[in-house]
Design an enzyme around this catalytic site. Structure first.
Site, PDB file in Angstrom:
ATOM      1  N   ASN A  60      32.919  -9.733  22.318  1.00 43.96           N
ATOM      2  CA  ASN A  60      33.725 -10.584  23.198  1.00 43.96           C
ATOM      3  C   ASN A  60      34.275 -11.723  22.350  1.00 43.96           C
ATOM      4  O   ASN A  60      33.524 -12.598  21.926  1.00 43.96           O
ATOM      5  CB  ASN A  60      32.822 -11.125  24.321  1.00 43.96           C
ATOM      6  CG  ASN A  60      33.508 -12.211  25.140  1.00 43.96           C
ATOM      7  OD1 ASN A  60      34.732 -12.347  25.109  1.00 43.96           O
ATOM      8  ND2 ASN A  60      32.705 -12.981  25.886  1.00 43.96           N
ATOM      9  N   LYS A 100      36.314 -14.073  23.239  1.00 40.79           N
ATOM     10  CA  LYS A 100      36.585 -15.333  23.964  1.00 40.79           C
ATOM     11  C   LYS A 100      37.976 -15.850  23.573  1.00 40.79           C
ATOM     12  O   LYS A 100      38.871 -15.044  23.371  1.00 40.79           O
ATOM     13  CB  LYS A 100      35.473 -16.342  23.675  1.00 40.79           C
ATOM     14  CG  LYS A 100      34.087 -15.714  23.843  1.00 40.79           C
ATOM     15  CD  LYS A 100      32.975 -16.693  23.836  1.00 40.79           C
ATOM     16  CE  LYS A 100      31.666 -15.938  24.028  1.00 40.79           C
ATOM     17  NZ  LYS A 100      30.532 -16.793  24.252  1.00 40.79           N
ATOM     18  N   GLU A 139      30.859 -17.901  31.230  1.00 40.66           N
ATOM     19  CA  GLU A 139      31.820 -19.000  31.021  1.00 40.66           C
ATOM     20  C   GLU A 139      32.835 -19.043  32.152  1.00 40.66           C
ATOM     21  O   GLU A 139      33.282 -20.114  32.553  1.00 40.66           O
ATOM     22  CB  GLU A 139      32.492 -18.842  29.644  1.00 40.66           C
ATOM     23  CG  GLU A 139      31.525 -19.232  28.536  1.00 40.66           C
ATOM     24  CD  GLU A 139      31.728 -18.505  27.219  1.00 40.66           C
ATOM     25  OE1 GLU A 139      32.790 -17.907  27.004  1.00 40.66           O
ATOM     26  OE2 GLU A 139      30.777 -18.528  26.402  1.00 40.66           O
TER      27      GLU A 139
END
Ligand code: PGA
Length: 254
Positions: free
Chosen positions: A13, A15, A101
């Site tokens: 990931n 982000k 998140e």
């Protein structure tokens, strides 16, 4: 009793890291490092803007491409949002849903997670659904209660068949980006709990077949111990997926 073979998955990931140019150089560098990998599925989730380029470049490496989020509507007046069909057209096959998140910083709830799972399934995008407790919740002894709520509400109304493309990622929030990993035993305990709850909520078949990834400060030096656990089927890797070498080292955990 026959235990189904759950094919391992190593997913990265990214982000909000990497431009399109940086994505190009990642895939050029990672391809030779993972070209002979057959023992696991590999997935990378770049930012939306890099999805198309990533999916063009990833085929030689055998890495599948995932979005990091999606909106649940097909289209409409939702400024800043991206739909499942847009993601599919960009070449992605998977999408993360409900990353902590997004839950903590962008108001994502179990109800929105549920809508996003349904939208992904309707567009044949494979959902990687993230769940996990915060430090406060763990210290208050509420880990199981939180996971139970996230599973019950997040997956509400889904049928047994709906689960076949679903991947779950258990990511204790206190271990994400902090360098604090859950020990393999702690992670195993949570994964076993998730599997047992799925047996109650859906079916024994689903509980045995669903792949559950661990996430939270996974690195080349701790992946092995995690992968040895019976109920850990792979990893969702943040920081350590950004460098081709460390991503490839995690992929080669054996
Ligand atoms: P981390 O992130 O590996 O950097 O802790 C994991 C994640 O958020 O998926």
């Amino acid at each position: 009793m026959t235990v189904p073979l759950r094919r391992p998955i190593i997913a990265g990931n990214w982000k909000m890291y990497k431009t399109i140019l940086e994505t190009e150089s990642f895939f050029a560098d990672v391809a030779p490092l993972v070209k002979d990998v057959h023992h696991c599925d590999m997935i990378i989730a770049p930012p939306f803007l890099a999805l198309r380029r990533a999916s063009e470049l990833s085929s030689p490496s055998g890495i599948a491409i995932s979005a990091q989020d999606l909106h649940w509507e097909k289209d409409g007046a939702f400024t800043g949002e991206v739909s499942a069909s847009m993601i599919r057209e960009a070449g992605a096959t998977h999408t993360l849903i409900g990353h902590s998140e997004r839950r903590q910083l962008f108001g994502e709830t179990d109800a929105s997670v549920n809508k996003k799972i349904r939208a992904a399934l309707a567009s044949r995008l494979l959902p990687i659904v993230c769940i996990g407790e915060t430090l406060e919740e763990r210290e208050a002894g509420r880990m199981e209660q939180v996971l139970d709520r996230q599973l019950t509400l997040g997956f509400a109304g889904l049928t047994e068949a709906d689960f076949s493309p679903i991947i779950i990622a258990y990511e204790p929030v206190w271990a994400i980006g902090t360098g604090r990993t859950a020990t393999p035993e702690m992670a195993q305990q949570a994964h076993a709990f998730i599997r047992s709850r799925l047996q109650g909520l859906v079916s024994r078949g689903v509980a045995q077949a669903v792949r559950i990834l661990y996430g939270g400060s996974v690195k080349p030096d701790n992946i092995r111990g995690l992968m040895h656990q019976a109920d850990i089927d792979g990893a969702l890797v943040g920081g350590a997926s950004l460098q081709p070498k460390s991503f490839a080292d995690i992929v080669h955990y054996q």
